[in-house]
Design an enzyme around this catalytic site. Sequence first.
Site, PDB file in Angstrom:
ATOM      1  CB  SER A  15     -38.832 -34.636 -50.379  1.00  0.00           C
ATOM      2  OG  SER A  15     -38.648 -35.604 -51.374  1.00  0.00           O
ATOM      3  CE1 TYR A  54     -36.747 -38.427 -46.255  1.00  0.00           C
ATOM      4  CE2 TYR A  54     -37.786 -39.230 -48.262  1.00  0.00           C
ATOM      5  CZ  TYR A  54     -37.017 -38.291 -47.610  1.00  0.00           C
ATOM      6  OH  TYR A  54     -36.528 -37.211 -48.289  1.00  0.00           O
ATOM      7  CE  LYS A  85     -37.777 -34.867 -45.855  1.00  0.00           C
ATOM      8  NZ  LYS A  85     -36.945 -33.937 -45.090  1.00  0.00           N
TER       9      LYS A  85
HETATM   10  C1  WQD Z   1     -33.044 -42.036 -58.871  1.00  0.00           C
HETATM   11  C2  WQD Z   1     -33.275 -42.992 -60.030  1.00  0.00           C
HETATM   12  C3  WQD Z   1     -33.755 -45.252 -59.347  1.00  0.00           C
HETATM   13  C4  WQD Z   1     -29.879 -46.153 -57.557  1.00  0.00           C
HETATM   14  C5  WQD Z   1     -34.997 -40.487 -53.384  1.00  0.00           C
HETATM   15  C6  WQD Z   1     -36.019 -40.217 -52.331  1.00  0.00           C
HETATM   16  C7  WQD Z   1     -36.371 -38.759 -52.334  1.00  0.00           C
HETATM   17  C8  WQD Z   1     -35.158 -37.882 -52.157  1.00  0.00           C
HETATM   18  C9  WQD Z   1     -34.073 -38.263 -53.096  1.00  0.00           C
HETATM   19  C10 WQD Z   1     -33.906 -38.223 -50.062  1.00  0.00           C
HETATM   20  C11 WQD Z   1     -34.437 -43.950 -59.791  1.00  0.00           C
HETATM   21  C12 WQD Z   1     -32.461 -45.170 -60.098  1.00  0.00           C
HETATM   22  C13 WQD Z   1     -30.937 -45.511 -58.184  1.00  0.00           C
HETATM   23  C14 WQD Z   1     -29.227 -47.233 -58.226  1.00  0.00           C
HETATM   24  C15 WQD Z   1     -30.717 -46.927 -60.101  1.00  0.00           C
HETATM   25  N1  WQD Z   1     -34.835 -37.753 -50.811  1.00  0.00           N
HETATM   26  N2  WQD Z   1     -31.357 -45.890 -59.430  1.00  0.00           N
HETATM   27  N3  WQD Z   1     -29.688 -47.560 -59.481  1.00  0.00           N
HETATM   28  O1  WQD Z   1     -35.659 -42.525 -55.622  1.00  0.00           O
HETATM   29  O2  WQD Z   1     -35.809 -40.492 -57.127  1.00  0.00           O
HETATM   30  O3  WQD Z   1     -35.535 -40.202 -54.678  1.00  0.00           O
HETATM   31  O4  WQD Z   1     -33.862 -39.685 -53.123  1.00  0.00           O
HETATM   32  O5  WQD Z   1     -32.889 -38.487 -49.854  1.00  0.00           O
HETATM   33  O6  WQD Z   1     -37.287 -38.521 -51.341  1.00  0.00           O
HETATM   34  O7  WQD Z   1     -37.163 -40.997 -52.597  1.00  0.00           O
HETATM   35  O8  WQD Z   1     -33.631 -41.015 -56.002  1.00  0.00           O
HETATM   36  O9  WQD Z   1     -31.229 -41.384 -56.441  1.00  0.00           O
HETATM   37  O10 WQD Z   1     -32.529 -43.183 -55.242  1.00  0.00           O
HETATM   38  O11 WQD Z   1     -32.968 -42.773 -57.668  1.00  0.00           O
HETATM   39  O12 WQD Z   1     -31.098 -47.278 -61.220  1.00  0.00           O
HETATM   40  O13 WQD Z   1     -28.300 -47.851 -57.721  1.00  0.00           O
HETATM   41  O14 WQD Z   1     -32.115 -43.822 -60.154  1.00  0.00           O
HETATM   42  O15 WQD Z   1     -34.471 -46.399 -59.676  1.00  0.00           O
HETATM   43  O16 WQD Z   1     -35.064 -44.161 -61.018  1.00  0.00           O
HETATM   44  P1  WQD Z   1     -35.248 -41.166 -55.915  1.00  0.00           P
HETATM   45  P2  WQD Z   1     -32.507 -42.117 -56.267  1.00  0.00           P
END
Ligand code: WQD
Length: 342
Positions: free
Chosen positions: A128, A153, A157
């Site tokens: 990741s 988590y 990785k």
């Molecule tokens: C993306 C953006 C949030 C939800 C994570 C893991 C990574 C990978 C993918 C596992 C961010 C914003 C999110 C919401 C929002 N692996 N957001 N409102 O955090 O980049 O990565 O998922 O599954 O290892 O860390 O992805 O989709 O959670 O967030 O504003 O309700 O969307 O703050 O900027 P992230 P995400």
Amino acid sequence: MSEKKCVLVSGGAGYIGSHVTVELLSAGYEVVVADNFSNCDRTNYEGVCAITGQRPPLEEIDCCDAKAVEGLFSRHKIDAAIHFAAFKAVGESVEEPLLYYRNNLTSFINILQAFANRGGGNVLFSSSATVYGEPDETPVTEQSPRKPATSPYGNTKQICEDILRDTVSACAGLRGIALRYFNPIGAHPSALIGELPRGIPNNLVPFITQTAAGVREVLSIFGNDYPTPDGTCLRDYIDVVDLARAHTCAVTRMFEGRMREDYEIFNVGTGRPLSVLELVRAFEKVNGLKLNYRFAPRRAGDVTAVWADPSLANRELGWKATRSVEETLSSAWAWEKHIRGI
Ligand code: WQD
């Protein structure tokens, strides 16, 4: 004619594993799906069968059970394994670190051990972009430093990448590739397989589609005061079918003996940063609807901006992301409607 190569997909009934299974079958590989259904049901497995017209053998085992993994390897002649069988909720990993370390490390070690017992094989690890943490420079290349993980988590990785590197170097017949995924989103164009989060989604796109479907009342956009053009975070959203194709390319590279080193790492992303707000607007536009959203405080642990330099994968794997974000977001909505019967 040479015998078909057989690929084990551990966690093959899950979101990414099911898309990878479809691409492998379509490319002419044999696939064995292993899953313990701890975090999914049979929907995606049945979807894979419907899309491909094939029923790959389904081994309902827990990869943390070394004997069960050994049994699977003795029943099938496995040429390569793609390892997805892991927990992936960042927040949960902070509360239950032992669960994450035990599950994510043990299952991977058992698969590597089964290959080592046979003198080698080919292993693809599902890593990741989380390993880059908050990068000093964007886009990130495979040479960008890994940052200390901010969650158990993320740490699993990093540790699994290191376990793969060290095991490959100790076992002459073993080759390994770690694919570092950016943000996988969307669903198969058939809408027969996709992401099925349990409970309240952690990730952005399932939260968006559930809000559009009326399952959630409002989407919270976490932070609009980041140092980015519109104040919301930047990510590299990669279509899950594009991502799945990268696995087929990587497995073929291993089988064809085209690796430059016995352990390689590739970024799998588009190279195109998109803000949360841009993604929300693109979703509204392509699907012709209005999303109920509000700005909320930043989410702990979020990085400001991370996106890939995918040129190594473009060049070496002969792979490139091809689907537009519009196509991807329309597939995400089609899938949500399919599972909700809308
Ligand atoms: C993306 C953006 C949030 C939800 C994570 C893991 C990574 C990978 C993918 C596992 C961010 C914003 C999110 C919401 C929002 N692996 N957001 N409102 O955090 O980049 O990565 O998922 O599954 O290892 O860390 O992805 O989709 O959670 O967030 O504003 O309700 O969307 O703050 O900027 P992230 P995400």
